[in-house]
Design a protein around this motif. Structure first.
Motif, PDB file in Angstrom:
ATOM      1  N   GLY A  39       0.811  -1.214   0.000  1.00  0.00           N
ATOM      2  CA  GLY A  39       0.000   0.000   0.000  1.00  0.00           C
ATOM      3  C   GLY A  39       0.842   1.259   0.000  1.00  0.00           C
ATOM      4  N   VAL A  40       2.052   1.173   0.541  1.00  0.00           N
ATOM      5  CA  VAL A  40       3.001   2.289   0.529  1.00  0.00           C
ATOM      6  C   VAL A  40       3.888   2.215  -0.709  1.00  0.00           C
ATOM      7  CG1 VAL A  40       4.983   3.317   1.724  1.00  0.00           C
ATOM      8  CG2 VAL A  40       2.992   2.538   3.027  1.00  0.00           C
ATOM      9  N   ASP A  86       1.157   4.737  -6.085  1.00  0.00           N
ATOM     10  CA  ASP A  86       0.756   5.330  -7.367  1.00  0.00           C
ATOM     11  C   ASP A  86      -0.018   4.342  -8.220  1.00  0.00           C
ATOM     12  OD1 ASP A  86       1.984   7.672  -6.622  1.00  0.00           O
ATOM     13  OD2 ASP A  86       3.823   7.296  -7.763  1.00  0.00           O
ATOM     14  N   GLU A  87       0.423   3.088  -8.228  1.00  0.00           N
ATOM     15  CA  GLU A  87      -0.226   2.050  -9.038  1.00  0.00           C
ATOM     16  C   GLU A  87      -1.589   1.650  -8.475  1.00  0.00           C
ATOM     17  OE1 GLU A  87       3.990   2.166  -9.969  1.00  0.00           O
ATOM     18  OE2 GLU A  87       2.902   2.015  -8.061  1.00  0.00           O
ATOM     19  N   LEU A  88      -1.853   2.020  -7.236  1.00  0.00           N
ATOM     20  CA  LEU A  88      -3.104   1.631  -6.580  1.00  0.00           C
ATOM     21  C   LEU A  88      -4.127   2.756  -6.523  1.00  0.00           C
ATOM     22  CD1 LEU A  88      -1.536  -0.434  -3.667  1.00  0.00           C
ATOM     23  CD2 LEU A  88      -2.822  -1.339  -5.612  1.00  0.00           C
ATOM     24  N   PHE A 144      -9.125  -2.064  -2.987  1.00  0.00           N
ATOM     25  CA  PHE A 144      -8.337  -3.099  -2.331  1.00  0.00           C
ATOM     26  C   PHE A 144      -7.092  -3.404  -3.148  1.00  0.00           C
ATOM     27  CE2 PHE A 144     -12.294  -3.869  -0.152  1.00  0.00           C
ATOM     28  CZ  PHE A 144     -11.934  -4.385   1.083  1.00  0.00           C
ATOM     29  N   TRP A 145      -6.021  -3.727  -2.452  1.00  0.00           N
ATOM     30  CA  TRP A 145      -4.835  -4.267  -3.097  1.00  0.00           C
ATOM     31  C   TRP A 145      -4.526  -5.623  -2.455  1.00  0.00           C
ATOM     32  CZ3 TRP A 145      -0.978  -5.049   0.466  1.00  0.00           C
ATOM     33  CH2 TRP A 145      -0.981  -4.237   1.620  1.00  0.00           C
ATOM     34  N   GLY A 146      -3.846  -6.438  -3.214  1.00  0.00           N
ATOM     35  CA  GLY A 146      -3.565  -7.769  -2.707  1.00  0.00           C
ATOM     36  C   GLY A 146      -2.255  -8.308  -3.231  1.00  0.00           C
ATOM     37  N   CYS A 187      -6.464   2.006   2.275  1.00  0.00           N
ATOM     38  CA  CYS A 187      -6.736   3.165   3.125  1.00  0.00           C
ATOM     39  C   CYS A 187      -5.536   3.376   4.042  1.00  0.00           C
ATOM     40  CB  CYS A 187      -8.022   2.970   3.933  1.00  0.00           C
ATOM     41  SG  CYS A 187      -7.933   1.664   5.170  1.00  0.00           S
ATOM     42  N   GLU A 188      -5.508   4.503   4.721  1.00  0.00           N
ATOM     43  CA  GLU A 188      -4.370   4.867   5.554  1.00  0.00           C
ATOM     44  C   GLU A 188      -4.074   3.808   6.612  1.00  0.00           C
ATOM     45  OE1 GLU A 188      -1.303   7.582   6.949  1.00  0.00           O
ATOM     46  OE2 GLU A 188      -2.470   7.452   5.079  1.00  0.00           O
TER      47      GLU A 188
END
Length: 299
Positions: A85-86, A90-92, A97-99, A137-138
């Motif tokens: 997530g960090v 940019d890609e997200l 959601f990312w996985g 999210c943060e």
């Protein structure tokens, strides 16, 4: 609909079973994939490829995290999965959601299991490295930085050249923090998927998380993956599964010309049988002494 992007960095020779993972990813057209690699892999509408090197990716991680890292091999990248997530902020952009996950598996219909109701309710879905989702999210993007006594510390892990399994529940990494300290935000998904045990005396497909599913085979058809097993009364059960993970399993025989319709049994990917398929699956899914003898003689 919640947008999902699964990020897979992979460097080195692709496994022989890669086409099965790749095509099952393409079948999930409502889930996006970003494959970061030094291999030649074809893009598709839901599957983007970023060509780079391990050295360039290491520099990217160091810049995003603001610290010197130790990444001697591609396997070490797994320790950074819960920081995507960090690292890939940019890609997200625009994704809910990312996985991350492994490529030694075959997906079924992902959204058949990870429904909008589940996505709306939980911030971490699944807690194993095979396939895991985090809300973009943060809180969840930086939860890997939380410090708790008895749990892995991200700075120690990231500076250690050894793989510490920071992305796994059992290692007291980020998923353990989510499950133990933020349990209302985390969903464990063991009933959804099949983590096939590492072969020991026999090669049959035995689930780590279900005593009942101790002799499985799989059918991939119509973009879905089905587990097939027989109970003690020899009644056949055929159920959709989120994915089948074939960890550390080698020596596959592959006889498939259609990646949309095939069966899987130890240790074979092949075209469906024309006759007596259920009976044959029962036979091939059962532990047999001939497997044990072949393994011993092969050593």
């Amino acid at each position: 609909m919640n947008r999902i992007r699964i990020i897979i960095p992979y460097f080195g020779k692709l496994p022989d079973t890669f086409p099965f993972w790749y095509n099952s990813a393409l079948d999930n057209q409502d889930v996006d994939f970003l494959f970061i690699t030094d291999c030649d892999v074809q893009e598709a509408p839901n599957f983007k490829v970023e060509k780079t090197t391990l050295e360039e990716e290491t520099a990217r991680y160091e810049k995003a995290l603001g610290m010197k890292l130790s990444i001697p091999t591609a396997y070490k990248l797994c320790d950074f999965r819960t920081a995507y997530g960090v690292i890939y902020a940019d890609e997200l952009e625009g994704y809910d959601f990312w996985g991350f996950g492994d490529v030694d598996l075959v997906y079924g219909r992902i959204r058949h299991f990870l429904t909008e109701e589940i996505l709306d309710r939980y911030d971490m879905i699944n807690c194993w490295g095979h396939l895991c989702l985090y809300r973009n999210c943060e809180f969840t993007n930086k939860v890997f930085m939380e410090r708790h006594e008895g749990y892995l510390d991200y700075e120690d892990v990231f500076s250690d050249p050894e793989h510490r399994f920071f992305e796994e529940l059992w290692s007291k990494g980020t998923p353990a923090v989510m499950c133990d300290f933020h349990s209302d935000r985390a969903l464990r998904c063991e009933p959804f998927f099949d983590d096939v045990a590492i072969p020991d005396l026999f090669r049959h497909f035995k689930s780590y998380y279900s005593r009942e599913r101790k002799c499985m085979t799989f059918i991939h058809k119509d973009r879905a993956l089905y587990r097939v097993y027989f109970d003690s009364r020899f009644r056949m059960h055929k159920e959709q599964t989120l994915y089948a993970h074939f960890q550390k399993r080698k020596g596959w025989t592959i006889d498939v010309d259609d990646y949309s319709d095939y069966i899987i049994y130890p240790n074979v990917f092949r075209r469906p049988f024309r006759f007596l398929q259920n009976l044959r699956l029962a036979w091939y899914g059962t532990p047999r002494i001939i497997d044990y003898l072949a393994q011993k003689l092969g050593k």
